[in-house]
Scaffold this motif. Structure first.
Motif, PDB file in Angstrom:
ATOM      1  N   ILE A 161      -8.312   9.766  -4.194  1.00  0.00           N
ATOM      2  CA  ILE A 161      -8.555   8.356  -3.903  1.00  0.00           C
ATOM      3  C   ILE A 161      -8.979   7.619  -5.167  1.00  0.00           C
ATOM      4  O   ILE A 161      -9.829   8.080  -5.921  1.00  0.00           O
ATOM      5  CB  ILE A 161      -9.661   8.204  -2.834  1.00  0.00           C
ATOM      6  CG1 ILE A 161      -9.170   8.784  -1.505  1.00  0.00           C
ATOM      7  CG2 ILE A 161     -10.061   6.742  -2.671  1.00  0.00           C
ATOM      8  CD1 ILE A 161     -10.239   8.844  -0.423  1.00  0.00           C
TER       9      ILE A 161
ATOM     10  N   THR B   4       2.436   8.264   3.912  1.00  0.00           N
ATOM     11  CA  THR B   4       2.818   7.713   2.624  1.00  0.00           C
ATOM     12  C   THR B   4       4.259   7.234   2.776  1.00  0.00           C
ATOM     13  O   THR B   4       4.818   7.288   3.875  1.00  0.00           O
ATOM     14  CB  THR B   4       2.742   8.782   1.522  1.00  0.00           C
ATOM     15  OG1 THR B   4       3.684   9.824   1.826  1.00  0.00           O
ATOM     16  CG2 THR B   4       1.343   9.382   1.433  1.00  0.00           C
TER      17      THR B   4
ATOM     18  N   ASP C  70      -4.577   2.712   0.596  1.00  0.00           N
ATOM     19  CA  ASP C  70      -4.629   2.843  -0.862  1.00  0.00           C
ATOM     20  C   ASP C  70      -3.596   1.894  -1.474  1.00  0.00           C
ATOM     21  O   ASP C  70      -2.418   1.958  -1.114  1.00  0.00           O
ATOM     22  CB  ASP C  70      -4.273   4.265  -1.302  1.00  0.00           C
ATOM     23  CG  ASP C  70      -5.190   5.310  -0.685  1.00  0.00           C
ATOM     24  OD1 ASP C  70      -5.220   5.404   0.557  1.00  0.00           O
ATOM     25  OD2 ASP C  70      -5.853   6.028  -1.442  1.00  0.00           O
TER      26      ASP C  70
ATOM     27  N   ARG D  39      -0.416   4.420   0.801  1.00  0.00           N
ATOM     28  CA  ARG D  39      -0.883   5.384   1.803  1.00  0.00           C
ATOM     29  C   ARG D  39      -1.785   4.653   2.794  1.00  0.00           C
ATOM     30  O   ARG D  39      -2.547   3.771   2.429  1.00  0.00           O
ATOM     31  CB  ARG D  39      -1.649   6.521   1.138  1.00  0.00           C
ATOM     32  CG  ARG D  39      -2.196   7.559   2.128  1.00  0.00           C
ATOM     33  CD  ARG D  39      -2.798   8.757   1.417  1.00  0.00           C
ATOM     34  NE  ARG D  39      -3.840   8.357   0.477  1.00  0.00           N
ATOM     35  CZ  ARG D  39      -4.296   9.129  -0.504  1.00  0.00           C
ATOM     36  NH1 ARG D  39      -3.782  10.333  -0.696  1.00  0.00           N
ATOM     37  NH2 ARG D  39      -5.258   8.706  -1.318  1.00  0.00           N
TER      38      ARG D  39
ATOM     39  N   TYR E  19     -12.759  -4.277   0.448  1.00  0.00           N
ATOM     40  CA  TYR E  19     -12.007  -3.636  -0.627  1.00  0.00           C
ATOM     41  C   TYR E  19     -12.967  -2.972  -1.601  1.00  0.00           C
ATOM     42  O   TYR E  19     -13.958  -3.566  -2.018  1.00  0.00           O
ATOM     43  CB  TYR E  19     -11.143  -4.660  -1.367  1.00  0.00           C
ATOM     44  CG  TYR E  19     -10.496  -4.107  -2.618  1.00  0.00           C
ATOM     45  CD1 TYR E  19      -9.506  -3.120  -2.514  1.00  0.00           C
ATOM     46  CD2 TYR E  19     -10.883  -4.538  -3.879  1.00  0.00           C
ATOM     47  CE1 TYR E  19      -8.919  -2.588  -3.654  1.00  0.00           C
ATOM     48  CE2 TYR E  19     -10.296  -4.014  -5.024  1.00  0.00           C
ATOM     49  CZ  TYR E  19      -9.317  -3.036  -4.901  1.00  0.00           C
ATOM     50  OH  TYR E  19      -8.741  -2.507  -6.021  1.00  0.00           O
TER      51      TYR E  19
ATOM     52  N   HIS F 101      -3.294   1.661  -8.748  1.00  0.00           N
ATOM     53  CA  HIS F 101      -4.731   1.869  -8.755  1.00  0.00           C
ATOM     54  C   HIS F 101      -5.482   0.759  -9.481  1.00  0.00           C
ATOM     55  O   HIS F 101      -6.598   0.416  -9.135  1.00  0.00           O
ATOM     56  CB  HIS F 101      -5.070   3.213  -9.400  1.00  0.00           C
ATOM     57  CG  HIS F 101      -4.552   4.386  -8.634  1.00  0.00           C
ATOM     58  ND1 HIS F 101      -4.337   4.361  -7.273  1.00  0.00           N
ATOM     59  CD2 HIS F 101      -4.219   5.642  -9.049  1.00  0.00           C
ATOM     60  CE1 HIS F 101      -3.888   5.538  -6.875  1.00  0.00           C
ATOM     61  NE2 HIS F 101      -3.797   6.326  -7.933  1.00  0.00           N
TER      62      HIS F 101
ATOM     63  N   ALA G 252     -15.533   3.078  -4.812  1.00  0.00           N
ATOM     64  CA  ALA G 252     -15.052   4.155  -3.937  1.00  0.00           C
ATOM     65  C   ALA G 252     -15.640   5.494  -4.375  1.00  0.00           C
ATOM     66  O   ALA G 252     -16.078   6.299  -3.549  1.00  0.00           O
ATOM     67  CB  ALA G 252     -13.527   4.212  -3.960  1.00  0.00           C
TER      68      ALA G 252
ATOM     69  N   SER H  96      -8.806   3.224  -5.819  1.00  0.00           N
ATOM     70  CA  SER H  96      -9.334   2.082  -5.068  1.00  0.00           C
ATOM     71  C   SER H  96      -8.934   2.228  -3.603  1.00  0.00           C
ATOM     72  O   SER H  96      -8.022   2.976  -3.255  1.00  0.00           O
ATOM     73  CB  SER H  96      -8.802   0.771  -5.642  1.00  0.00           C
ATOM     74  OG  SER H  96      -7.394   0.797  -5.720  1.00  0.00           O
ATOM     75  N   LEU H  97      -9.631   1.496  -2.723  1.00  0.00           N
ATOM     76  CA  LEU H  97      -9.448   1.708  -1.287  1.00  0.00           C
ATOM     77  C   LEU H  97      -9.800   0.439  -0.521  1.00  0.00           C
ATOM     78  O   LEU H  97     -10.763  -0.247  -0.854  1.00  0.00           O
ATOM     79  CB  LEU H  97     -10.365   2.841  -0.832  1.00  0.00           C
ATOM     80  CG  LEU H  97     -10.214   3.384   0.584  1.00  0.00           C
ATOM     81  CD1 LEU H  97      -8.912   4.171   0.711  1.00  0.00           C
ATOM     82  CD2 LEU H  97     -11.399   4.292   0.907  1.00  0.00           C
TER      83      LEU H  97
ATOM     84  N   PHE I  20       0.849  -1.192   0.000  1.00  0.00           N
ATOM     85  CA  PHE I  20       0.000   0.000   0.000  1.00  0.00           C
ATOM     86  C   PHE I  20       0.884   1.242   0.000  1.00  0.00           C
ATOM     87  O   PHE I  20       1.963   1.247   0.604  1.00  0.00           O
ATOM     88  CB  PHE I  20      -0.923   0.009   1.222  1.00  0.00           C
ATOM     89  CG  PHE I  20      -1.789  -1.224   1.308  1.00  0.00           C
ATOM     90  CD1 PHE I  20      -2.892  -1.372   0.488  1.00  0.00           C
ATOM     91  CD2 PHE I  20      -1.464  -2.245   2.184  1.00  0.00           C
ATOM     92  CE1 PHE I  20      -3.671  -2.511   0.542  1.00  0.00           C
ATOM     93  CE2 PHE I  20      -2.234  -3.399   2.249  1.00  0.00           C
ATOM     94  CZ  PHE I  20      -3.346  -3.537   1.431  1.00  0.00           C
TER      95      PHE I  20
END
Length: 228
Positions: A109, A58, A130, A38, A89, A134, A95, A111-112, A36
Motif C-alpha cells: 500500500i 485489480t 489505491d 485496486r 484520502y 502513488h 497510510a 496512498s489510500l 484507481f
C-alpha cells in the motif's frame, strides 16, 4: 454526474441475482470507471466495530479477502471515515503511520482512499481504493464521484423495506447450506475447510444479521433473498 457507462453498470448490478457476483461487480466498477488500480470491499458492523474482508480486485483479477478481519475502531483514519460518514484520502506517509504494517507490506500500500458505504444513513461497509499513481493525489471530485457510485450500486441491490446487511461469500454459502439441511460435517468437505471454520462463518453471519441462532439467520437470509 456519473457517465452513462457507469449508470449502465449499476443497472447490470441490479439485475444480478447472486450476492457474491453483485459484490464483485460493485468493486470491479471502482477500477474500471474511476482512477484507481485496486479496490477492496469490507463489511462493517456498527454493533461490534468489526470490519471483515469480502473481495478485492485489480485491473487483472478479483480475489477474496476473507482472511482479513479487524476492529475498525483501532485504525484511526478508517474509524474517522465511518463515524463521520465521509471519504478520507491518506498520503503515503499517513497510510504508513496509520494502517497496520502487516497490510502495508502484504498489499504494498502507498496512498489510500477510504470510502464508507452508506445505506439509510448507516455505514454497512467500507471500500479502500489505491490510486493508479502513488505520487498523484486523489481529487475531492474523484472521491465524491466514487462515493456516489457506491451508494447507487449498493442501494440498487437492496430491498428498501428491509434492514441492510453485507455478508461475505462464505457467510452466504453456509446459510444456503443450512437452508438445504446440511450440518457442519457435511459442509466442511463441500467448502474445503475445517468444521471450526464453518462454525466461525455461521457465527459471523448470525452476528451480522443481528439474530441469536441459526434458524433465525436462515429465516432472515431467505426473507431478504440472500439465499433461495
Amino acid at each position: 454526474m456519473l457517465t452513462e457507462t457507469v449508470m449502465n453498470h449499476v443497472k447490470k448490478i441490479t439485475h444480478q441475482k447472486e450476492g457474491a457476483n453483485k459484490s464483485q461487480m460493485i468493486i470491479r466498477g471502482c477500477v474500471d470507471f474511476f482512477p484507481f488500480h485496486r479496490a477492496s470491499l469490507f463489511s462493517y458492523s456498527s454493533l461490534t466495530g468489526i470490519g471483515e474482508g469480502i473481495c478485492a480486485c485489480t485491473r487483472e483479477n478479483t480475489f477474496s479477502l476473507e482472511h482479513v478481519k479487524e476492529n475498525i475502531h483501532d485504525i484511526y483514519p478508517i474509524h474517522q471515515a465511518v463515524i463521520h460518514n465521509q471519504p478520507i484520502y491518506l498520503t503515503f506517509q499517513h497510510a504508513k503511520s496509520a494502517i497496520p504494517a502487516k497490510y502495508i507490506k502484504r498489499f504494498n500500500i502507498a496512498s489510500l482512499a477510504i470510502i464508507p458505504i452508506i445505506v439509510k444513513e448507516t455505514v454497512i461497509g467500507i471500500v479502500l481504493v489505491d490510486p493508479k499513481k502513488h505520487n498523484e493525489p486523489v481529487t475531492k471530485n474523484d472521491l465524491m464521484m466514487l462515493s456516489h457510485y457506491l451508494k447507487l450500486a449498493v442501494s440498487s441491490t437492496c430491498n428498501p423495506d428491509s434492514p441492510q446487511y453485507l455478508l461475505s461469500k462464505r457467510e452466504v454459502e453456509v446459510l444456503q447450506h443450512l437452508a438445504n439441511g446440511l450440518g457442519l460435517k457435511q459442509m466442511a468437505p463441500k467448502m474445503k475447510v475445517s468444521e471450526y471454520t464453518v462454525r466461525d462463518h455461521i457465527s459471523s453471519a448470525i452476528r451480522k444479521l443481528g439474530v441469536t441462532h441459526r434458524t433465525e439467520a436462515v429465516a432472515v437470509a431467505l426473507r431478504n433473498k440472500m439465499i433461495i
